[in-house]
Write an enzyme that holds these catalytic residues in place. Structure first.
Site, PDB file in Angstrom:
ATOM      1  N   HIS A   4       0.793 -11.405   2.491  1.00  0.00           N
ATOM      2  CA  HIS A   4      -0.387 -11.151   1.729  1.00  0.00           C
ATOM      3  C   HIS A   4      -1.128 -11.854   0.598  1.00  0.00           C
ATOM      4  O   HIS A   4      -2.671 -11.597   0.635  1.00  0.00           O
ATOM      5  CB  HIS A   4       0.783  -9.581   1.679  1.00  0.00           C
TER       6      HIS A   4
ATOM      7  N   TYR B  93       0.741  -1.255  -0.048  1.00  0.00           N
ATOM      8  CA  TYR B  93       0.008  -0.286   0.462  1.00  0.00           C
ATOM      9  C   TYR B  93       0.632   1.589   0.039  1.00  0.00           C
ATOM     10  O   TYR B  93       0.125   2.220  -0.002  1.00  0.00           O
ATOM     11  CB  TYR B  93      -1.341   0.083   1.452  1.00  0.00           C
TER      12      TYR B  93
HETATM   13  N1  LIG Z   1      -6.069  -8.362   2.131  1.00  0.00           N
HETATM   14  C1  LIG Z   1      -5.981  -7.841   0.665  1.00  0.00           C
HETATM   15  O1  LIG Z   1      -5.383  -9.095  -0.616  1.00  0.00           O
HETATM   16  C2  LIG Z   1      -6.427  -6.949   0.347  1.00  0.00           C
HETATM   17  C3  LIG Z   1      -7.096  -6.947  -0.275  1.00  0.00           C
HETATM   18  C4  LIG Z   1      -8.004  -5.559  -0.611  1.00  0.00           C
HETATM   19  C5  LIG Z   1      -7.823  -4.558   0.928  1.00  0.00           C
HETATM   20  N2  LIG Z   1      -7.472  -4.922   1.706  1.00  0.00           N
HETATM   21  C6  LIG Z   1      -8.284  -4.734   2.886  1.00  0.00           C
HETATM   22  O2  LIG Z   1      -9.022  -3.997   3.345  1.00  0.00           O
HETATM   23  C7  LIG Z   1      -9.410  -2.811   3.624  1.00  0.00           C
HETATM   24  C8  LIG Z   1     -10.914  -2.496   2.961  1.00  0.00           C
HETATM   25  O3  LIG Z   1     -11.315  -2.858   1.468  1.00  0.00           O
HETATM   26  P1  LIG Z   1     -11.768  -2.229   0.547  1.00  0.00           P
HETATM   27  O4  LIG Z   1     -11.259  -0.600   1.082  1.00  0.00           O
HETATM   28  O5  LIG Z   1     -11.461  -2.795  -0.981  1.00  0.00           O
HETATM   29  O6  LIG Z   1     -13.199  -2.189   0.337  1.00  0.00           O
HETATM   30  P2  LIG Z   1     -14.260  -1.257   1.185  1.00  0.00           P
HETATM   31  O7  LIG Z   1     -13.847  -1.655   2.647  1.00  0.00           O
HETATM   32  O8  LIG Z   1     -15.555  -3.060   1.073  1.00  0.00           O
HETATM   33  O9  LIG Z   1     -14.909  -0.229   0.639  1.00  0.00           O
HETATM   34  C9  LIG Z   1     -13.712   1.405   0.780  1.00  0.00           C
HETATM   35  C10 LIG Z   1     -15.334   1.684   0.018  1.00  0.00           C
HETATM   36  O10 LIG Z   1     -16.299   2.020  -0.025  1.00  0.00           O
HETATM   37  C11 LIG Z   1     -17.251   3.110   0.447  1.00  0.00           C
HETATM   38  N3  LIG Z   1     -17.160   3.488   1.707  1.00  0.00           N
HETATM   39  C12 LIG Z   1     -16.902   3.123   3.084  1.00  0.00           C
HETATM   40  N4  LIG Z   1     -17.914   2.690   3.729  1.00  0.00           N
HETATM   41  C13 LIG Z   1     -18.984   3.331   3.911  1.00  0.00           C
HETATM   42  C14 LIG Z   1     -20.290   3.197   3.641  1.00  0.00           C
HETATM   43  N5  LIG Z   1     -20.635   3.577   5.204  1.00  0.00           N
HETATM   44  N6  LIG Z   1     -21.196   3.454   2.767  1.00  0.00           N
HETATM   45  C15 LIG Z   1     -20.895   3.708   1.551  1.00  0.00           C
HETATM   46  N7  LIG Z   1     -19.678   3.085   1.834  1.00  0.00           N
HETATM   47  C16 LIG Z   1     -18.860   3.663   2.175  1.00  0.00           C
HETATM   48  C17 LIG Z   1     -15.690   3.816   1.037  1.00  0.00           C
HETATM   49  O11 LIG Z   1     -15.359   5.299   0.042  1.00  0.00           O
HETATM   50  P3  LIG Z   1     -14.685   6.586   1.261  1.00  0.00           P
HETATM   51  O12 LIG Z   1     -13.751   6.337   0.956  1.00  0.00           O
HETATM   52  O13 LIG Z   1     -15.798   8.245   0.767  1.00  0.00           O
HETATM   53  O14 LIG Z   1     -16.038   6.170   2.622  1.00  0.00           O
HETATM   54  C18 LIG Z   1     -14.546   2.921  -0.013  1.00  0.00           C
HETATM   55  O15 LIG Z   1     -15.153   3.794  -1.595  1.00  0.00           O
HETATM   56  C19 LIG Z   1      -8.126  -1.728   2.604  1.00  0.00           C
HETATM   57  O16 LIG Z   1      -8.577  -0.589   2.881  1.00  0.00           O
HETATM   58  C20 LIG Z   1      -6.852  -3.490   2.280  1.00  0.00           C
HETATM   59  O17 LIG Z   1      -6.458  -2.625   4.461  1.00  0.00           O
HETATM   60  C21 LIG Z   1      -6.954  -5.894   1.670  1.00  0.00           C
END
Ligand SMILES: NC(=O)c1ccc[n+]([C@@H]2O[C@H](COP(=O)([O-])OP(=O)(O)OC[C@H]3O[C@@H](n4cnc5c(N)ncnc54)[C@H](OP(=O)(O)O)[C@@H]3O)[C@@H](O)[C@H]2O)c1
Length: 279
Positions: A109, A51
């Site tokens: 990861h 990241y």
């Molecule tokens: N291990 C892996 O391979 C892997 C892969 C992907 C991700 N990750 C981790 O997982 C974390 C979360 O995953 P992600 O960011 O892909 O997906 P997520 O948290 O499911 O979704 C994030 C998106 O949803 C929006 N959002 C957040 N809360 C909301 C709500 N209450 N209502 C409406 N929209 C909302 C955010 O926009 P706003 O910011 O505008 O609120 C953002 O665009 C990452 O930050 C990372 O740390 C790990």
């Protein structure tokens, strides 16, 4: 707000039942968003070498003023560092960028099976734990076969497997396997990103009944499945709402109707951990 409870990890430590995802928060805006998340009450922060924001996470921790021991910091080893010596050096690099003496949890990861070094990477994380650099060790995007291979080699089980999990892709078999193996299921992209079911009748109806937002319903669904979600949001308002999911309850029927939003091609990545690799 009812504070988040914790799950017991198989190594005796505890992990908060919800965390804050930090991808792709970077730079001053990223630091401000992470400080905000800590201020509204998140105690688990999820970062990764890939990241490129470990420095920002470390800075946010210091600016927040919250004592280090109250926070649970997770980072992840990238695929290009799976060789044993590379992995040891990579963990040192993460600690330096974060400005921390110890990570609470470090994950492999992706297994990157075509490279075939994830067992070696696991041995290195176990060694870093022995040296006191990592309090707990875990994995991400591992299948049951990958889990079996590292446990057979080291007799050390990961405490966590962080996998894609959301209503379009609820992963019942993987959750059952984790429960059998004593592994906590951590959910990445817990909302489902572009496939977030925030306008689905099953989610909207529960939100209206409970007087909460659709996002809170999705995160509460995780909690009731025993899945640990790590939502990311840049908005302080959504950060606070996302964390506030421990004072209301979905009925069993509501949980089932949200799980029924599963789709055969519900995975965000076209492939699976055997074909998708992150370097
Ligand atoms: N291990 C892996 O391979 C892997 C892969 C992907 C991700 N990750 C981790 O997982 C974390 C979360 O995953 P992600 O960011 O892909 O997906 P997520 O948290 O499911 O979704 C994030 C998106 O949803 C929006 N959002 C957040 N809360 C909301 C709500 N209450 N209502 C409406 N929209 C909302 C955010 O926009 P706003 O910011 O505008 O609120 C953002 O665009 C990452 O930050 C990372 O740390 C790990």
């Amino acid at each position: 707000m009812t504070p988040a409870p914790t799950y017991a990890l198989s190594d005796g430590h505890e992990i908060p039942a919800i965390g804050f995802g930090t991808y792709p928060l970077k730079g001053e805006d990223g630091i401000a968003a992470i400080v905000s998340a800590i201020e509204v009450g998140y105690r688990l922060l999820d970062t990764a070498v890939n990241y490129e924001n470990e420095t920002e996470v470390g800075e946010a921790i210091r600016r927040s003023g919250v004592p280090r021991e109250e926070l649970f910091v997770t980072s992840k080893l990238p695929g290009r560092h799976h060789g044993y010596d590379d992995a040891i050096a990579s963990v040192q690099g993460s600690l330096e960028r974060l400005g921390l003496e110890q990570l609470d949890l470090h994950l492999i990861h992706w297994p990157n099976p075509s490279v075939g070094q994830y067992v070696e990477a696991w041995r290195a994380l176990v060694e870093c734990q022995r040296r006191g650099w990592l309090r707990s060790v875990g994995v991400s995007n591992f299948t049951v076969e990958h889990l079996a291979a590292i446990v057979e080699d080291t007799a050390v089980a990961p405490v966590v497997n962080q996998v894609e999990l959301h209503p379009r892709f609820p992963q019942p078999e993987m959750r059952e396997a984790h429960a059998r193996l004593g592994i906590v299921t951590e959910a990445w992209s817990p909302m489902g990103k572009r496939r977030a079911p925030l306008e689905e009748p099953a989610v909207v109806a529960a939100a209206e009944r409970l007087g909460v937002t659709p996002g809170q319903v999705v995160l509460r669904w995780h909690v009731q499945l025993g899945s640990l979600p790590i939502p990311k949001s840049s908005s302080r308002e959504r950060q606070a709402a996302n964390l506030d999911v421990f004072s209301f309850e979905l009925t069993d029927d509501e949980v089932a109707s949200i799980s029924a939003l599963a789709e055969p091609d519900g995975r965000l990545f076209g492939g699976d951990p055997d074909s998708h690799e992150e370097m």
